[in-house]
Design a protein around this motif. Structure first.
Motif, PDB file in Angstrom:
ATOM      1  N   LEU A 102      15.344  53.277  57.159  1.00  0.00           N
ATOM      2  CA  LEU A 102      15.674  54.257  58.198  1.00  0.00           C
ATOM      3  C   LEU A 102      15.843  53.524  59.525  1.00  0.00           C
ATOM      4  O   LEU A 102      15.228  52.486  59.742  1.00  0.00           O
ATOM      5  CB  LEU A 102      14.557  55.293  58.318  1.00  0.00           C
ATOM      6  N   PHE A 103      16.679  54.089  60.399  1.00  0.00           N
ATOM      7  CA  PHE A 103      16.911  53.444  61.689  1.00  0.00           C
ATOM      8  C   PHE A 103      15.749  53.755  62.629  1.00  0.00           C
ATOM      9  O   PHE A 103      15.575  54.907  63.021  1.00  0.00           O
ATOM     10  CB  PHE A 103      18.234  53.913  62.296  1.00  0.00           C
ATOM     11  N   PRO A 104      14.969  52.756  63.004  1.00  0.00           N
ATOM     12  CA  PRO A 104      13.764  53.034  63.790  1.00  0.00           C
ATOM     13  C   PRO A 104      14.073  53.502  65.206  1.00  0.00           C
ATOM     14  O   PRO A 104      13.214  54.066  65.861  1.00  0.00           O
ATOM     15  CB  PRO A 104      13.025  51.691  63.813  1.00  0.00           C
ATOM     16  N   HIS A 105      15.298  53.267  65.667  1.00  0.00           N
ATOM     17  CA  HIS A 105      15.616  53.661  67.046  1.00  0.00           C
ATOM     18  C   HIS A 105      16.144  55.088  67.129  1.00  0.00           C
ATOM     19  O   HIS A 105      16.452  55.566  68.209  1.00  0.00           O
ATOM     20  CB  HIS A 105      16.617  52.691  67.666  1.00  0.00           C
ATOM     21  N   LEU A 106      16.245  55.755  65.984  1.00  0.00           N
ATOM     22  CA  LEU A 106      16.758  57.115  65.990  1.00  0.00           C
ATOM     23  C   LEU A 106      15.703  58.070  65.442  1.00  0.00           C
ATOM     24  O   LEU A 106      14.885  57.684  64.610  1.00  0.00           O
ATOM     25  CB  LEU A 106      18.016  57.205  65.121  1.00  0.00           C
ATOM     26  N   ASP A 166      18.916  62.299  64.036  1.00  0.00           N
ATOM     27  CA  ASP A 166      19.990  61.317  64.215  1.00  0.00           C
ATOM     28  C   ASP A 166      20.120  60.374  63.025  1.00  0.00           C
ATOM     29  O   ASP A 166      21.206  59.874  62.737  1.00  0.00           O
ATOM     30  CB  ASP A 166      19.787  60.534  65.508  1.00  0.00           C
ATOM     31  N   ALA A 209      22.059  62.461  60.658  1.00  0.00           N
ATOM     32  CA  ALA A 209      23.416  62.706  61.162  1.00  0.00           C
ATOM     33  C   ALA A 209      24.263  61.440  61.233  1.00  0.00           C
ATOM     34  O   ALA A 209      25.461  61.509  61.521  1.00  0.00           O
ATOM     35  CB  ALA A 209      23.334  63.346  62.548  1.00  0.00           C
ATOM     36  N   PHE A 210      23.653  60.302  60.952  1.00  0.00           N
ATOM     37  CA  PHE A 210      24.316  59.010  61.195  1.00  0.00           C
ATOM     38  C   PHE A 210      25.702  58.907  60.562  1.00  0.00           C
ATOM     39  O   PHE A 210      26.683  58.564  61.212  1.00  0.00           O
ATOM     40  CB  PHE A 210      23.417  57.874  60.682  1.00  0.00           C
ATOM     41  N   GLY A 211      25.777  59.230  59.267  1.00  0.00           N
ATOM     42  CA  GLY A 211      27.054  59.116  58.559  1.00  0.00           C
ATOM     43  C   GLY A 211      28.081  60.130  59.040  1.00  0.00           C
ATOM     44  O   GLY A 211      29.272  59.830  59.132  1.00  0.00           O
ATOM     45  N   LYS A 238      28.298  61.468  62.049  1.00  0.00           N
ATOM     46  CA  LYS A 238      28.795  61.060  63.363  1.00  0.00           C
ATOM     47  C   LYS A 238      29.862  59.993  63.214  1.00  0.00           C
ATOM     48  O   LYS A 238      30.845  59.978  63.946  1.00  0.00           O
ATOM     49  CB  LYS A 238      27.643  60.533  64.226  1.00  0.00           C
ATOM     50  N   GLU A 239      29.634  59.083  62.274  1.00  0.00           N
ATOM     51  CA  GLU A 239      30.600  58.006  62.065  1.00  0.00           C
ATOM     52  C   GLU A 239      31.947  58.588  61.648  1.00  0.00           C
ATOM     53  O   GLU A 239      32.998  58.057  61.975  1.00  0.00           O
ATOM     54  CB  GLU A 239      30.070  57.048  60.993  1.00  0.00           C
ATOM     55  N   ARG A 276      33.083  61.367  62.664  1.00  0.00           N
ATOM     56  CA  ARG A 276      33.550  62.247  63.736  1.00  0.00           C
ATOM     57  C   ARG A 276      33.582  63.715  63.322  1.00  0.00           C
ATOM     58  O   ARG A 276      34.512  64.450  63.648  1.00  0.00           O
ATOM     59  CB  ARG A 276      34.942  61.841  64.223  1.00  0.00           C
ATOM     60  N   ARG A 285      19.571  61.676  54.429  1.00  0.00           N
ATOM     61  CA  ARG A 285      20.566  60.883  55.148  1.00  0.00           C
ATOM     62  C   ARG A 285      21.726  60.493  54.231  1.00  0.00           C
ATOM     63  O   ARG A 285      22.870  60.436  54.656  1.00  0.00           O
ATOM     64  CB  ARG A 285      19.895  59.626  55.710  1.00  0.00           C
ATOM     65  N   ALA A 286      21.391  60.232  52.971  1.00  0.00           N
ATOM     66  CA  ALA A 286      22.439  59.855  52.027  1.00  0.00           C
ATOM     67  C   ALA A 286      23.196  61.091  51.544  1.00  0.00           C
ATOM     68  O   ALA A 286      24.428  61.113  51.511  1.00  0.00           O
ATOM     69  CB  ALA A 286      21.831  59.101  50.853  1.00  0.00           C
ATOM     70  N   ASN A 320      26.156  63.327  53.375  1.00  0.00           N
ATOM     71  CA  ASN A 320      27.552  62.881  53.356  1.00  0.00           C
ATOM     72  C   ASN A 320      28.309  63.377  52.132  1.00  0.00           C
ATOM     73  O   ASN A 320      29.472  63.038  51.950  1.00  0.00           O
ATOM     74  CB  ASN A 320      27.596  61.357  53.399  1.00  0.00           C
TER      75      ASN A 320
END
Lengths: 372, 294
Positions: free
Chosen positions: A87-91, A95, A98-100, A102-103, A105, A147-148, A151
């Motif tokens: 997992l992205f520790p900064h999000l 988020d 939502a990562f994928g 957002k990529e 759009r 997260r997976a 998408n």
């Protein structure tokens, strides 16, 4: 069912060490398929080749009939749940999920709806604003799955996703994953070295060893009809005994001729005989087809696990009846308790409990987990 | 670490900490108190804000090239000049240092060690000597101009220009930018980059959405470690700027040498406050806009 992934003659070596050896595998749409094997058997590499993180040295990967060897990971309709979640520790949780989207759009409102729906599905509604580092292992696991899945991939790859969870949580997540797979209809390709996990979750199990597929089949097929000593030993406990097939339905081992259900072997062909510990009946010595001495008994809760010396070969027998160490006992076997396998290169390597100890077993298991 | 209350801290732990506490108090806290004390007192140690106001109000005349004079606020001008040069050298360090740190972090272990050594070697030399070396290199009759002359170019007048001062700062402080960024990038979990690619990111996107934000702590400490010494340097500007670029560090040194301790302390105090405020702002902004999501 339609083929969604075809692996054709895949070989892969790292620094000259062969990890996958001319492997071919078809994976069907809507299937829960598990790649099962000890560490180093090539299961994770297979997954990474499907995900696009490794490219095979030779052989082709097809996705719905289209060759995808040269398609980079971000252009494949495949998402991955990583071993330690990654997992992205900064999000925060939202988020991360939502990562994928957002990529790609996706409009903001739609992202919000999808992420919320997904968090609800993995039972993390209300966690959207939490930092992922503040979550427990099980919760992080759920975020990784959300997260997976958000998408809407055609295939979800799961690389030992439950390895870091404790037993209770692991059981819950197994049920959960199975349910999610049924509801979404997404093909799950699951990698594990835990045979119990594989048996309880999968539609299809692919047993791998040394870069080769040993057997493909449903959990019951694999358990009841293992093709060789490796599979018989790896899936559950097995006594694997040298025997000779006298004729169809007749096999001799341990100095006794047994009735069995197997046919199609040559006359007097040497074979491996598999007896599952729970299929053995303990009777009085005079009533037994063969006899042995109990060398140790371990209480396992539901059953007793006895190691029995039968003419120098040690059997494991699981019984709910009381047994005593040092007792002389008889053994009977029903025809359907006996499974005959052709001799293979794994013959004689497994299935004798002479050096068996629970402690050793646990040691080697935890080593395997540490490696993984 | 969570504070578990001083009463529960083991005695041995506190004993081990004692020398460092004493050190910190003696050589960090006490000097800072002295700086503040001197800044707000006059020569008789009576309270005054005059030193502080002087920093903002002192005026002087500058004679331009055409002979015209302009009145300027002396110390504000000096401060802005220092800030400009420091910011430029920090940016140069950042834009040169980040890619280098990245390449280093992804290189083979042996290459990493070699690169690390190459970065460290100049730091084994005294920084005054390094600055002197640059003087001889950059002089109008120095090595560079000698070489340029041989191929029929130049001479390039560098010494005594802002470029020379910036070059000196970049050269001296570059390692302090590379090392913190490198150490963050080197221990970054590569699975995160795979996860980003898995979720649809091309290389640029991985850089923008994962690598850059995750390396921000390294960037911040790199920026801090370059900006602060370059804003307060006085030696580099004297030697490579031929004394033409009077910086805030030079001002402090000048006042100190002139035995004007109270005003020197006031300049140092103001500089400190401004830097602290800037750092706090930087931290806040990154926490808010880099870590708080897009």
């Amino acid at each position: 069912m339609e083929k969604i992934i075809e692996l054709k003659n895949i070989s892969k070596a790292f620094d000259g060490e062969v990890v996958l050896d001319n492997m071919s595998l078809d994976i069907h749409d809507n299937e829960f398929i598990t790649l099962l094997g000890p560490s180093g058997c090539g299961k994770t590499t297979t997954l990474r080749i499907i995900g696009g993180f490794e490219s095979p040295d030779s052989g082709d990967v097809y996705f719905m009939g289209e060759r995808i060897n040269d398609i980079p990971p971000h252009k494949r309709h495949v998402n991955t749940v990583f071993q330690r979640y990654a997992l992205f520790p900064h999000l925060n949780v939202f988020d991360n999920v939502a990562f994928g989207l957002k990529e790609r759009r996706v409009p903001k409102q739609e992202i919000k709806e999808k992420v919320e729906r997904m968090l609800k599905m993995v039972m993390l509604s209300g966690f959207a604003d939490r930092r992922v580092t503040s979550l427990s292992g099980g919760q992080q696991q759920r975020v990784a799955i959300a997260r997976a899945l958000v998408n809407e991939p055609k295939i979800l790859l799961l690389d030992e996703p439950l390895g870091a969870l404790d037993l209770k949580l692991r059981k819950d997540m197994q049920q959960e994953l199975k349910k999610i797979q049924k509801n979404t209809g997404i093909t799950f390709i699951f990698v594990t070295h835990d045979q119990e996990e594989a048996l309880s979750m999968s539609d299809t199990i692919v047993v791998m060893s040394e870069g080769k597929i040993q057997q493909i089949g449903s959990p019951t097929d694999i358990y009841n009809e293992p093709v060789n000593a490796f599979v018989a030993d790896f899936i559950g406990e097995s006594n694997i005994i040298d025997g000779v097939m006298l004729a169809d339905y007749r096999v001799r081992f341990g100095g006794h001729v047994f009735d069995c259900l197997d046919t199609g072997f040559g006359e007097n062909e040497p074979v491996d005989v598999v007896i599952r510990p729970e299929d053995v009946d303990i009777v009085a010595p005079e009533k037994g087809m063969i006899c042995g001495n109990v060398t140790s008994v371990t209480f396992m809760g539901v059953h007793n696990e006895a190691i029995v010396d039968v003419g120098g070969f040690k059997w494991m027998i699981q019984t709910t009846d009381p047994v005593e160490e040092g007792a002389h006992i008889g053994i009977t076997l029903e025809p359907d308790a006996i499974h005959i396998m052709k001799k293979s290169k794994y013959s004689g390597m497994f299935g004798d409990y002479s050096s068996y100890s629970n402690e050793l077993e646990e040691l080697s298991n935890s080593e395997e987990e540490a490696e993984a | 670490m969570k504070s578990s209350g001083a009463s529960r801290t083991p005695v041995t732990y506190r004993a081990a900490l004692a020398p460092y506490s004493v050190w910190s108090v003696l050589f960090v806290l006490v000097p800072l108190i002295f700086v503040a004390f001197y800044a707000f007192t006059d020569n008789d140690f009576a309270f005054t804000t005059e030193n502080i106001t002087r920093f903002f109000t002192a005026k002087s005349n500058i004679v331009g090239e055409d002979g015209s004079t302009t009145e300027v606020r002396t110390y504000v001008l000096i401060f802005m000049r220092s800030l400009k040069l420091a910011v430029i050298s920090t940016l140069v360090c950042l834009f040169m240092g980040y890619p280098m740190a990245y390449i280093m972090a992804r290189a083979k272990e042996k290459t990493q060690k070699t690169m690390m050594t190459l970065i460290m070697i100049p730091m084994w030399m005294n920084f005054l000597i390094r600055t002197y070396a640059w003087m001889t290199i950059l002089q109008d009759t120095g090595i560079i101009n000698g070489l340029l002359g041989k191929i029929g170019l130049g001479p390039l007048h560098v010494i005594g220009t802002e470029t020379a001062v910036i070059l000196g700062m970049v050269y001296d402080y570059f390692p302090y930018m590379v090392l913190p960024i490198y150490s963050i990038l080197a221990k970054m979990d590569l699975k995160l980059l795979e996860a980003a690619r898995d979720l649809g990111c091309g290389s640029l996107s991985v850089l923008r959405r994962v690598i850059l934000p995750l390396s921000m702590p390294g960037v911040i400490s790199g920026v801090t470690m370059v900006l602060i010494p370059s804003i307060s340097t006085f030696y580099i500007s004297q030697k490579l700027g031929n004394g033409k670029f009077f910086l805030i560090g030079d001002a402090i040194e000048g006042q100190y040498i002139a035995n004007n301790l109270h005003f020197a302390a006031a300049i140092a105090f103001i500089l400190m406050v401004i830097l602290l405020a800037a750092m706090a702002l930087l931290k806040y902004v990154t926490a808010r806009f880099v870590y708080g999501g897009d």
